[in-house]
Design a protein around this motif. Structure first.
Motif, PDB file in Angstrom:
ATOM      1  N   ARG A  88       0.828  -1.209   0.000  1.00  0.00           N
ATOM      2  CA  ARG A  88       0.000   0.000   0.000  1.00  0.00           C
ATOM      3  C   ARG A  88       0.865   1.262   0.000  1.00  0.00           C
ATOM      4  O   ARG A  88       0.638   2.183  -0.790  1.00  0.00           O
ATOM      5  N   VAL A  89       1.871   1.298   0.858  1.00  0.00           N
ATOM      6  CA  VAL A  89       2.741   2.476   0.954  1.00  0.00           C
ATOM      7  C   VAL A  89       3.592   2.627  -0.304  1.00  0.00           C
ATOM      8  O   VAL A  89       3.715   3.728  -0.870  1.00  0.00           O
ATOM      9  N   CYS A  90       4.190   1.522  -0.755  1.00  0.00           N
ATOM     10  CA  CYS A  90       5.090   1.596  -1.906  1.00  0.00           C
ATOM     11  C   CYS A  90       4.352   1.919  -3.202  1.00  0.00           C
ATOM     12  O   CYS A  90       4.905   2.569  -4.090  1.00  0.00           O
ATOM     13  N   ALA A  91       3.108   1.464  -3.331  1.00  0.00           N
ATOM     14  CA  ALA A  91       2.337   1.775  -4.529  1.00  0.00           C
ATOM     15  C   ALA A  91       2.141   3.277  -4.651  1.00  0.00           C
ATOM     16  O   ALA A  91       2.384   3.874  -5.713  1.00  0.00           O
ATOM     17  N   VAL A  92       1.735   3.911  -3.572  1.00  0.00           N
ATOM     18  CA  VAL A  92       1.517   5.359  -3.603  1.00  0.00           C
ATOM     19  C   VAL A  92       2.835   6.093  -3.817  1.00  0.00           C
ATOM     20  O   VAL A  92       2.925   7.036  -4.613  1.00  0.00           O
ATOM     21  N   ALA A  93       3.891   5.661  -3.124  1.00  0.00           N
ATOM     22  CA  ALA A  93       5.203   6.297  -3.291  1.00  0.00           C
ATOM     23  C   ALA A  93       5.694   6.180  -4.732  1.00  0.00           C
ATOM     24  O   ALA A  93       6.226   7.136  -5.308  1.00  0.00           O
ATOM     25  N   CYS A  94       5.507   5.008  -5.325  1.00  0.00           N
ATOM     26  CA  CYS A  94       5.963   4.778  -6.699  1.00  0.00           C
ATOM     27  C   CYS A  94       5.216   5.681  -7.674  1.00  0.00           C
ATOM     28  O   CYS A  94       5.819   6.288  -8.571  1.00  0.00           O
ATOM     29  N   MET A  95       3.898   5.791  -7.515  1.00  0.00           N
ATOM     30  CA  MET A  95       3.121   6.630  -8.422  1.00  0.00           C
ATOM     31  C   MET A  95       3.519   8.102  -8.287  1.00  0.00           C
ATOM     32  O   MET A  95       3.672   8.815  -9.280  1.00  0.00           O
ATOM     33  N   LEU A  96       3.706   8.554  -7.055  1.00  0.00           N
ATOM     34  CA  LEU A  96       4.047   9.964  -6.841  1.00  0.00           C
ATOM     35  C   LEU A  96       5.440  10.309  -7.357  1.00  0.00           C
ATOM     36  O   LEU A  96       5.660  11.404  -7.892  1.00  0.00           O
ATOM     37  N   THR A  97       6.394   9.391  -7.221  1.00  0.00           N
ATOM     38  CA  THR A  97       7.759   9.700  -7.662  1.00  0.00           C
ATOM     39  C   THR A  97       7.877   9.779  -9.178  1.00  0.00           C
ATOM     40  O   THR A  97       8.887  10.266  -9.684  1.00  0.00           O
ATOM     41  N   LEU A  98       6.859   9.321  -9.919  1.00  0.00           N
ATOM     42  CA  LEU A  98       6.895   9.490 -11.378  1.00  0.00           C
ATOM     43  C   LEU A  98       6.960  10.964 -11.761  1.00  0.00           C
ATOM     44  O   LEU A  98       7.518  11.307 -12.811  1.00  0.00           O
ATOM     45  N   LEU A  99       6.425  11.839 -10.925  1.00  0.00           N
ATOM     46  CA  LEU A  99       6.468  13.276 -11.234  1.00  0.00           C
ATOM     47  C   LEU A  99       7.881  13.841 -11.221  1.00  0.00           C
ATOM     48  O   LEU A  99       8.198  14.780 -11.964  1.00  0.00           O
ATOM     49  N   LEU A 100       8.738  13.285 -10.354  1.00  0.00           N
ATOM     50  CA  LEU A 100      10.040  13.909 -10.093  1.00  0.00           C
ATOM     51  C   LEU A 100      10.911  14.072 -11.336  1.00  0.00           C
ATOM     52  O   LEU A 100      11.507  15.145 -11.536  1.00  0.00           O
ATOM     53  N   PRO A 101      11.058  13.057 -12.205  1.00  0.00           N
ATOM     54  CA  PRO A 101      11.919  13.248 -13.377  1.00  0.00           C
ATOM     55  C   PRO A 101      11.450  14.363 -14.302  1.00  0.00           C
ATOM     56  O   PRO A 101      12.270  14.995 -14.977  1.00  0.00           O
ATOM     57  N   PHE A 102      10.160  14.638 -14.299  1.00  0.00           N
ATOM     58  CA  PHE A 102       9.624  15.659 -15.203  1.00  0.00           C
ATOM     59  C   PHE A 102       9.740  17.055 -14.610  1.00  0.00           C
ATOM     60  O   PHE A 102       9.493  18.045 -15.307  1.00  0.00           O
ATOM     61  N   LEU A 103      10.122  17.123 -13.341  1.00  0.00           N
ATOM     62  CA  LEU A 103      10.380  18.418 -12.699  1.00  0.00           C
ATOM     63  C   LEU A 103      11.870  18.725 -12.628  1.00  0.00           C
ATOM     64  O   LEU A 103      12.246  19.839 -12.258  1.00  0.00           O
ATOM     65  N   ALA A 104      12.716  17.740 -12.981  1.00  0.00           N
ATOM     66  CA  ALA A 104      14.171  17.908 -12.850  1.00  0.00           C
ATOM     67  C   ALA A 104      14.688  18.967 -13.821  1.00  0.00           C
ATOM     68  O   ALA A 104      14.376  18.923 -15.019  1.00  0.00           O
TER      69      ALA A 104
END
Length: 396
Positions: A88-104
């Motif tokens: 449950r925790v890792c699923a949400v973390a994984c989905m949210l971290t997809l944003l990070l490369p596009f903000l780099a």
């Protein structure tokens, strides 16, 4: 005192267990959609940051390295907190971290962002497969192949959505839409997962997977070889059709398409076949089909027969890794899936570049023979591996 899964697991109704299976399949689908979304936007990220090919390669490698950091740790987390909570925790973390490369804003921050994405994905990969074993035990029938088919379907969904949106809407809007939808799905689905069975009930008399036992090493080796062959097909099929068979750019993807299609179909129907053939039969038989398919593609070198060969390769490989993950979870105590998955993922990560290096020396057809050899070794070593996993006769 640890927060281990409770030794008293409540009895669950069949509808409840089926709901959990569907919820977990949704998480697998979201994970596949996430990576397809990243893949279709790689050219956009490259152009925005003005990266060359080597820098793109470094960035992509960061995902794999991040995964290798968290995969060995996640087995301990699932043993302590339960695979349902970690998933449950890792699923949400994984989905949210997809944003990070596009903000780099530059290459360095992109590598950091992709490392974090890979770390979250590595933890999710182990925990959701461990949860798959829990649900499989509760339901009493194979489900692992169908779960991995959901991941493949998520990849198709993400690719189709990318085809519609890339170039037509801002890249951040596309990614934001996917992140919002998959995060919401992950939050809802995560609440429906099942607590793990007590270890002594789930894996009676199992070899201790907290050490590098022969069972762990052999299962990991089979996973390594299977994922090496899988990665070779994914990364080199199109180049083989273009550079070796001489197809045009537009037609060169036919081998890749054949491989992905049969892999998805094989996983969708694999649980039924697994119930008839057993784990050993489906792993060793699939490896033989893969080896024959690759031999056909590499030796005949005619586009139609090569397409058939890559299709056979996808069909043969489709259930190898899901079944090996399931076998690790069912037969090994402790963080069995984590250790096996870590060894296996190393093959997926290292296999394609090793083949690229060999291709520069002996040519691509001979280099792809490494994938063929890997499949043949799975067929040969599978019997010894599954023999180690069988309980003694007195425990049957």
């Amino acid at each position: 005192m640890t927060n281990a899964p409770s030794s008293t697991v409540p009895a669950l109704s069949t509808p409840h267990m089926e709901t959990a299976r569907r919820a977990l399949a949704l998480i697998f689908l979201c994970n596949g959609t996430l990576f397809a979304t990243w893949a279709v936007n790689i050219p956009g990220v490259r152009d925005r940051l003005h990266l060359n090919a080597a820098e793109v390669g470094l960035a992509v490698l960061a995902i794999g390295l991040g995964s290798l950091v968290t995969m060995p740790l996640t087995g301990g987390w699932t043993a302590r907190f339960g695979s349902h909570r970690v998933t449950r925790v890792c699923a949400v973390a994984c989905m949210l971290t997809l944003l990070l490369p596009f903000l780099a804003p530059n290459l360095i921050t992109l590598v950091v962002a992709l490392t974090l994405l890979g770390a979250a994905n590595g933890a999710l990969d182990v925990s959701m497969n461990a949860q798959g074993v829990t649900v499989e035990r509760r339901i009493g029938q194979p489900i692992m192949s169908r779960l991995h088919a959901s991941f493949s379907l998520g990849g198709v969904l993400g690719a189709l959505l990318g085809t519609l949106l890339v170039g037509n809407v801002p890249m951040l809007a596309h990614v934001g839409l996917v992140v919002a939808a998959t995060t919401l799905a992950g939050l809802l689905a995560g609440r429906l997962l099942l607590p793990d069975l007590p270890l002594e009930e789930a894996v009676p008399g199992a070899p201790q997977a907290s050490t590098w036992s022969p069972a762990v090493l052999l299962l990991g080796a089979l996973c390594f070889l299977g994922m090496l062959a899988e990665g070779a097909n994914y990364d080199w099929a199109a180049l083989y059709f273009r550079d070796v068979l001489g197809l045009t750019e537009g037609r060169a993807g036919i081998g890749y398409a054949a491989f992905v299609t049969t892999m998805t179909l094989g996983r969708w129907f694999g649980d039924r076949l697994r119930g008839r053939l057993g784990d050993e039969g489906i792993v060793r038989g699939g490896a033989v089909v893969t080896a024959l398919g690759l031999a056909l593609a590499l030796l005949v070198r005619e586009p139609l027969l090569a397409t058939l060969g890559f299709a056979l390769s996808g069909l043969g490989l489709s259930n190898v890794v899901p079944v090996l993950y399931g076998a690790a979870g069912h037969a090994l105590a402790g963080p069995g899936i984590a250790r096996v998955a870590t060894i296996g993922y190393t093959g997926f990560l290292l296999g394609p570049p090793i083949i690229g290096f060999l291709a520069g020396i002996v040519g691509l057809p001979a280099a792809l023979g490494l994938a063929l050899a890997g499949a043949a070794l799975v067929a040969l070593l599978g019997g010894q591996t599954f023999a180690l996993l069988r309980p003694p006769a007195s425990e049957k």
